[in-house]
Scaffold this motif. Structure first.
Motif, PDB file in Angstrom:
ATOM      1  N   MET A   1       0.834  -1.319   0.162  1.00  0.00           N
ATOM      2  CA  MET A   1       0.076   0.163   0.026  1.00  0.00           C
ATOM      3  C   MET A   1       0.638   1.209   0.137  1.00  0.00           C
ATOM      4  SD  MET A   1      -3.295   0.460  -0.197  1.00  0.00           S
ATOM      5  CE  MET A   1      -4.286   2.079  -0.272  1.00  0.00           C
TER       6      MET A   1
ATOM      7  N   LEU B   1       1.219   4.345   7.433  1.00  0.00           N
ATOM      8  CA  LEU B   1      -0.189   4.114   7.534  1.00  0.00           C
ATOM      9  C   LEU B   1      -0.317   3.811   8.896  1.00  0.00           C
ATOM     10  CD1 LEU B   1      -0.010   1.708   4.452  1.00  0.00           C
ATOM     11  CD2 LEU B   1      -1.110   3.860   4.313  1.00  0.00           C
TER      12      LEU B   1
ATOM     13  N   ARG C   1      -2.126  -4.050   7.507  1.00  0.00           N
ATOM     14  CA  ARG C   1      -3.106  -5.069   7.342  1.00  0.00           C
ATOM     15  C   ARG C   1      -2.424  -6.356   6.962  1.00  0.00           C
ATOM     16  NH1 ARG C   1      -5.453  -4.441   2.138  1.00  0.00           N
ATOM     17  NH2 ARG C   1      -4.515  -2.347   1.807  1.00  0.00           N
TER      18      ARG C   1
ATOM     19  N   SER D   1      -9.617  -3.785   2.211  1.00  0.00           N
ATOM     20  CA  SER D   1      -9.705  -2.765   3.175  1.00  0.00           C
ATOM     21  C   SER D   1     -10.657  -1.574   2.558  1.00  0.00           C
ATOM     22  CB  SER D   1      -8.469  -2.046   3.727  1.00  0.00           C
ATOM     23  OG  SER D   1      -8.575  -0.846   4.354  1.00  0.00           O
TER      24      SER D   1
ATOM     25  N   GLU E   1      -8.394   3.302   4.899  1.00  0.00           N
ATOM     26  CA  GLU E   1      -6.990   3.339   5.001  1.00  0.00           C
ATOM     27  C   GLU E   1      -6.638   5.018   5.574  1.00  0.00           C
ATOM     28  OE1 GLU E   1      -4.304   1.115   5.076  1.00  0.00           O
ATOM     29  OE2 GLU E   1      -5.280  -0.519   3.987  1.00  0.00           O
ATOM     30  N   HIS E   2      -5.951   5.166   6.452  1.00  0.00           N
ATOM     31  CA  HIS E   2      -5.279   6.414   7.024  1.00  0.00           C
ATOM     32  C   HIS E   2      -3.807   6.625   6.672  1.00  0.00           C
ATOM     33  CE1 HIS E   2      -8.995   7.660   9.301  1.00  0.00           C
ATOM     34  NE2 HIS E   2      -9.308   6.273   9.075  1.00  0.00           N
ATOM     35  N   CYS E   3      -3.395   7.391   5.978  1.00  0.00           N
ATOM     36  CA  CYS E   3      -2.017   7.636   5.412  1.00  0.00           C
ATOM     37  C   CYS E   3      -1.545   9.051   5.930  1.00  0.00           C
ATOM     38  CB  CYS E   3      -1.951   7.301   4.065  1.00  0.00           C
ATOM     39  SG  CYS E   3      -0.384   7.931   3.365  1.00  0.00           S
TER      40      CYS E   3
END
Length: 197
Positions: A1, A30, A34, A40, A43-45
């Motif tokens: 990711m 991230l 995962r 998913s 997602e928080h980036c």
């Protein structure tokens, strides 16, 4: 990711800042990794870009145009106070008749604790899955479960599935696991302590 996002930012014309030190790396993280094979929807980036004044709306449009199919950026905003993941919601789909799954969920919820052995190449330890994921529920043929992330650890969605199988007394093969959301909270400040003699 991370690699996918770095490539998308580059294609969108943004330069990602590098860390300091002998081996500089892109400054990106991230909120919650995962496991392999887990889909998913959230997602928080956090990423540091070179330069200032990046308009979040423009960034979102440009990023959306460069992300591969299936990856949809939903929001962009300047970084605020540091936040950490404190939990996540998952959907677990099992290959089993609905009545068996329903009985497994009832037995799980009635259990005081559900110890599951976690194995890694370096160690084995027991995790009480019930402590982190106390209330799975059946909805639309799938199991929805909120898993807390505490200071001393968490449970994995695969471990919840194993605990359900143990409650059912039979094998419940996992068909799919999808992370639905990540719960974030401000990172607690570290309190400096001093000892005096």
């Amino acid at each position: 990711m991370v690699d996918l996002l770095l490539a998308a930012f580059r294609r969108a014309g943004y330069e990602v800042a590098l860390s300091q030190g002998m081996r500089p790396k892109p400054v990106i993280s991230l909120a919650l990794a995962r496991g392999v094979g887990i889909a998913s929807e959230d997602e928080h980036c956090t990423i540091e870009l070179v330069g200032e004044g990046h308009d979040p709306a423009v960034l979102l449009d440009r990023l959306a145009a460069t992300c591969p199919r299936g990856v949809v950026p939903l929001e962009a905003r300047p970084a605020g106070p540091k936040a950490v993941a404190v939990g996540a919601a998952y959907r677990i789909e099992l290959e089993a008749p609905d009545d068996i799954v329903a009985r497994a969920v009832d037995a799980y919820r009635a259990s005081a604790e559900l110890p599951i052995e976690r194995r890694s190449p370096k160690q084995r330890r027991t995790v009480d899955v019930k402590r982190f994921a106390p209330e799975p529920r059946l909805e639309g043929g799938a199991i929805l479960v909120d898993i807390a992330i505490l200071e001393d650890g968490s449970a994995k969605p695969e471990e919840v599935a194993r605990a359900l199988a143990a409650c059912a007394g039979t094998d419940l093969p996992v068909q799919a696991i999808t992370r639905l959301s990540v719960a974030m909270a401000p990172k607690p400040a570290r309190i400096a302590t001093t000892e005096t003699a």
